[in-house]
Design a protein around this motif. Sequence first.
Motif, PDB file in Angstrom:
ATOM      1  N   ALA A 171       0.793  -1.094  -0.036  1.00  0.00           N
ATOM      2  CA  ALA A 171       0.080   0.032   0.020  1.00  0.00           C
ATOM      3  C   ALA A 171       0.843   1.293  -0.013  1.00  0.00           C
ATOM      4  N   LEU A 172       1.882   1.292   0.720  1.00  0.00           N
ATOM      5  CA  LEU A 172       2.906   2.519   0.722  1.00  0.00           C
ATOM      6  C   LEU A 172       3.531   2.797  -0.419  1.00  0.00           C
ATOM      7  N   ALA A 173       4.070   1.476  -1.206  1.00  0.00           N
ATOM      8  CA  ALA A 173       4.425   1.677  -2.377  1.00  0.00           C
ATOM      9  C   ALA A 173       3.723   2.194  -3.749  1.00  0.00           C
ATOM     10  N   VAL A 174       2.343   1.514  -3.498  1.00  0.00           N
ATOM     11  CA  VAL A 174       1.359   2.094  -4.718  1.00  0.00           C
ATOM     12  C   VAL A 174       1.335   3.616  -4.149  1.00  0.00           C
ATOM     13  N   ASN A 175       1.105   4.035  -2.965  1.00  0.00           N
ATOM     14  CA  ASN A 175       0.704   5.445  -2.379  1.00  0.00           C
ATOM     15  C   ASN A 175       1.627   6.219  -3.151  1.00  0.00           C
ATOM     16  N   GLU A 176       2.795   5.998  -3.372  1.00  0.00           N
ATOM     17  CA  GLU A 176       3.965   7.018  -3.750  1.00  0.00           C
ATOM     18  C   GLU A 176       3.517   7.361  -5.144  1.00  0.00           C
ATOM     19  N   GLU A 177       3.119   6.705  -5.826  1.00  0.00           N
ATOM     20  CA  GLU A 177       2.548   7.211  -7.230  1.00  0.00           C
ATOM     21  C   GLU A 177       0.957   7.453  -7.261  1.00  0.00           C
ATOM     22  N   ALA A 178       0.183   6.665  -6.591  1.00  0.00           N
ATOM     23  CA  ALA A 178      -1.384   6.804  -6.632  1.00  0.00           C
ATOM     24  C   ALA A 178      -1.972   7.720  -5.575  1.00  0.00           C
ATOM     25  N   GLY A 179      -1.280   7.905  -4.617  1.00  0.00           N
ATOM     26  CA  GLY A 179      -2.018   8.510  -3.534  1.00  0.00           C
ATOM     27  C   GLY A 179      -3.115   8.130  -3.081  1.00  0.00           C
ATOM     28  N   ILE A 180      -3.320   6.831  -2.555  1.00  0.00           N
ATOM     29  CA  ILE A 180      -4.265   6.294  -2.097  1.00  0.00           C
ATOM     30  C   ILE A 180      -4.734   6.224  -0.727  1.00  0.00           C
ATOM     31  N   LEU A 181      -3.665   6.688   0.032  1.00  0.00           N
ATOM     32  CA  LEU A 181      -3.732   6.552   1.439  1.00  0.00           C
ATOM     33  C   LEU A 181      -3.794   8.026   2.040  1.00  0.00           C
ATOM     34  N   PRO A 182      -4.912   8.182   3.224  1.00  0.00           N
ATOM     35  CA  PRO A 182      -5.226   9.441   3.623  1.00  0.00           C
ATOM     36  C   PRO A 182      -4.040   9.843   4.335  1.00  0.00           C
ATOM     37  N   ASP A 183      -3.395   8.950   4.990  1.00  0.00           N
ATOM     38  CA  ASP A 183      -2.202   9.358   5.818  1.00  0.00           C
ATOM     39  C   ASP A 183      -0.953   8.654   5.524  1.00  0.00           C
ATOM     40  N   HIS A 184      -0.006   8.998   4.723  1.00  0.00           N
ATOM     41  CA  HIS A 184       1.017   8.085   4.426  1.00  0.00           C
ATOM     42  C   HIS A 184       1.886   7.823   5.727  1.00  0.00           C
ATOM     43  N   GLY A 185       2.309   8.646   6.443  1.00  0.00           N
ATOM     44  CA  GLY A 185       3.100   8.622   7.602  1.00  0.00           C
ATOM     45  C   GLY A 185       2.318   7.668   8.713  1.00  0.00           C
ATOM     46  N   ALA A 186       1.158   7.685   8.876  1.00  0.00           N
ATOM     47  CA  ALA A 186       0.329   6.823   9.717  1.00  0.00           C
ATOM     48  C   ALA A 186       0.515   5.089   9.324  1.00  0.00           C
ATOM     49  N   VAL A 187       0.382   4.924   7.988  1.00  0.00           N
ATOM     50  CA  VAL A 187       0.835   3.637   7.756  1.00  0.00           C
ATOM     51  C   VAL A 187       2.165   3.319   7.639  1.00  0.00           C
ATOM     52  N   ALA A 188       3.051   4.252   7.346  1.00  0.00           N
ATOM     53  CA  ALA A 188       4.712   3.839   7.318  1.00  0.00           C
ATOM     54  C   ALA A 188       4.857   3.598   8.960  1.00  0.00           C
ATOM     55  N   LEU A 189       4.355   4.198  10.048  1.00  0.00           N
ATOM     56  CA  LEU A 189       4.601   3.931  11.277  1.00  0.00           C
ATOM     57  C   LEU A 189       4.201   2.439  11.670  1.00  0.00           C
ATOM     58  N   ALA A 190       2.688   2.081  11.286  1.00  0.00           N
ATOM     59  CA  ALA A 190       2.296   0.963  11.559  1.00  0.00           C
ATOM     60  C   ALA A 190       3.110  -0.216  10.724  1.00  0.00           C
ATOM     61  N   HIS A 191       3.465   0.059   9.522  1.00  0.00           N
ATOM     62  CA  HIS A 191       4.464  -0.810   9.114  1.00  0.00           C
ATOM     63  C   HIS A 191       5.693  -1.160   9.870  1.00  0.00           C
ATOM     64  N   LEU A 192       6.258   0.127  10.149  1.00  0.00           N
ATOM     65  CA  LEU A 192       7.453  -0.434  11.310  1.00  0.00           C
ATOM     66  C   LEU A 192       6.993  -0.987  12.317  1.00  0.00           C
ATOM     67  N   VAL A 193       5.944  -0.682  12.868  1.00  0.00           N
ATOM     68  CA  VAL A 193       5.640  -1.422  14.501  1.00  0.00           C
ATOM     69  C   VAL A 193       5.344  -2.957  13.929  1.00  0.00           C
ATOM     70  N   LEU A 194       4.614  -3.239  12.739  1.00  0.00           N
ATOM     71  CA  LEU A 194       4.442  -4.584  12.662  1.00  0.00           C
ATOM     72  C   LEU A 194       5.531  -5.371  12.101  1.00  0.00           C
ATOM     73  N   GLY A 195       6.451  -4.547  11.384  1.00  0.00           N
ATOM     74  CA  GLY A 195       7.641  -5.320  10.853  1.00  0.00           C
ATOM     75  C   GLY A 195       8.707  -5.458  12.127  1.00  0.00           C
ATOM     76  N   GLY A 196       8.942  -4.447  12.887  1.00  0.00           N
ATOM     77  CA  GLY A 196      10.097  -4.465  13.921  1.00  0.00           C
ATOM     78  C   GLY A 196       9.436  -5.138  15.063  1.00  0.00           C
ATOM     79  N   PHE A 197       8.596  -4.739  15.654  1.00  0.00           N
ATOM     80  CA  PHE A 197       7.932  -5.608  17.047  1.00  0.00           C
ATOM     81  C   PHE A 197       7.185  -6.855  16.753  1.00  0.00           C
ATOM     82  N   GLY A 198       6.568  -6.946  15.323  1.00  0.00           N
ATOM     83  CA  GLY A 198       5.372  -8.000  15.035  1.00  0.00           C
ATOM     84  C   GLY A 198       6.273  -8.975  14.487  1.00  0.00           C
ATOM     85  N   PHE A 199       6.584  -9.104  13.147  1.00  0.00           N
ATOM     86  CA  PHE A 199       7.048 -10.284  12.669  1.00  0.00           C
ATOM     87  C   PHE A 199       8.729 -10.543  13.228  1.00  0.00           C
ATOM     88  N   MET A 200       9.520  -9.582  13.260  1.00  0.00           N
ATOM     89  CA  MET A 200      10.768  -9.787  13.640  1.00  0.00           C
ATOM     90  C   MET A 200      10.674  -9.762  15.273  1.00  0.00           C
TER      91      MET A 200
END
Lengths: 425, 95
Positions: A171-200
Amino acid sequence: MSIGASFLGGAKSRLLPPSIPFRFFSAAAVFHVFMWLGLLVAADEAVNFRGGLGPALSAIHLLALGVLVTTAIGASVQLLPVATRRTLHAVWPVKLVFWLTIPGMIAMIAGMYTAQMNILIVAAVILGAGLLLFGVLLADNLRRASSLPVVGAYGWAALAALVLVAVLGVALAVNEEAGILPDHGAVALAHLVLGGFGFMGLLVLGFSHILVPMFALSSAPPKRPSSASFVIALIALVLGTLGALMSNREVLAAAALVGLLAAAVHLWLMYRVLKSGMRKRLGLSFVLVRAAWIILPATLLIGLAALYGFAGANGATLFGFMLLFGWLLTFLFAILQRVMPFLASMFVTPPARGGTAIVAELAGAPTLKLHAICHALALFMLTIAIVLDSAAIVRLGSVAGLIGALAFAWFTADVIRRMLPANQP
Amino acid sequence: MKFAQPAGAPRMWRTADAMHIDVRDLEPPEPMIAILRAIDEAEVDTALIAHLDREPIFLYPELDERGWSHEIMPSSCASPDCEDGVMLRMVRWGS
């Protein structure tokens, strides 16, 4: 073949051929070198990085994907079947995971560096297919393993986080061109939280329940507090993800506080494991493990401080840095430097004397000492650089990290060299 | 909170040629810990036969360090897929 040898072959089949885990570990060691090089190049942007395509994002993903995820895949496919007693059905899917994820990661990092959307989208598809296949292998092993409920729970939760982090990444990658996300920064933080604290993070916490007792020669932590620790960590992760997506400071603060409680319970369990262990002198790797254990709650405290503006102008950057470079990178390389010689010793023929020699000789390798010193120096200098907003100090810290990464790559090559038939004792 | 020993304890018995320890169904890393405790706490003289679910690959360097040799014994069904598990014979060097 004798009956004994025949059976040995069957039992050993739970260990994959050495080329399988070591191709992931080697790739991680190479990505590690390029990560520090990338940070050196991207120093100006990295010191107060908040997101967006470019060299800093590619350096961060060299770490997150190239080093952390690659190590996690290699360790999972090798160690989980041994722990769960459930052999992988075939080796080729693991090879396919490698040939999908590694080129996918390289293409994705190149796409981020050059901000080329067409490369990024093709890379996301290839990498996504590789991670999906890894997820299927992990799920299949966890599904058949009933003897490790706590580790299994961590594994399932990590798998769910992997799916979510991949979806948000696309979603973040697509948003770079299509601008589909209302808040890019919020999704980026969720991506970091889920990747860092979640999966890893959940994989690290889960595998710690097997690996730390194994290295310390201690019983595994008791089930009830271990289960409680898992549930608290999961609540913190859900709160952190929701808080990030809603950009809600109070929910994020609650996530940090619950996360601190989860960390406290986990660290208490690990302390008890070490205290009751038969091996007291755990060597250099556990100096790094202990450092990572200190950095985990420190990361959460920095995140909490950043939420309320008490962590300086670059508080958010410092939080992400401590999570990925501090806690996860320190812990993974601490474990990797123990696991690689152990695995190598299993493939030396005959295993009895030659294997032990490998473990003993490599435990005190000068390359590991150099890596540990340079890693600590790099962490210290980059922390100072972020606080002082100094790109020059980022460059100095990256050089220290690069020297450490080269030392670790040399160590990895040395382990592999000793496994080759011509070099066995 | 007390850090209790796990519920499943290994079963030990002696035969004419060796001490036996059955660590099947114990969760990792309990089989390895139980065998090393038996060796370290001098419950075994010279030979120990462990009955395991699977080959204890991480145990071998520990045995070498303590001066014990090891060999996998032929299983009862003689098949790599045998459900009986693995029997590992460990002998103190010089015995």
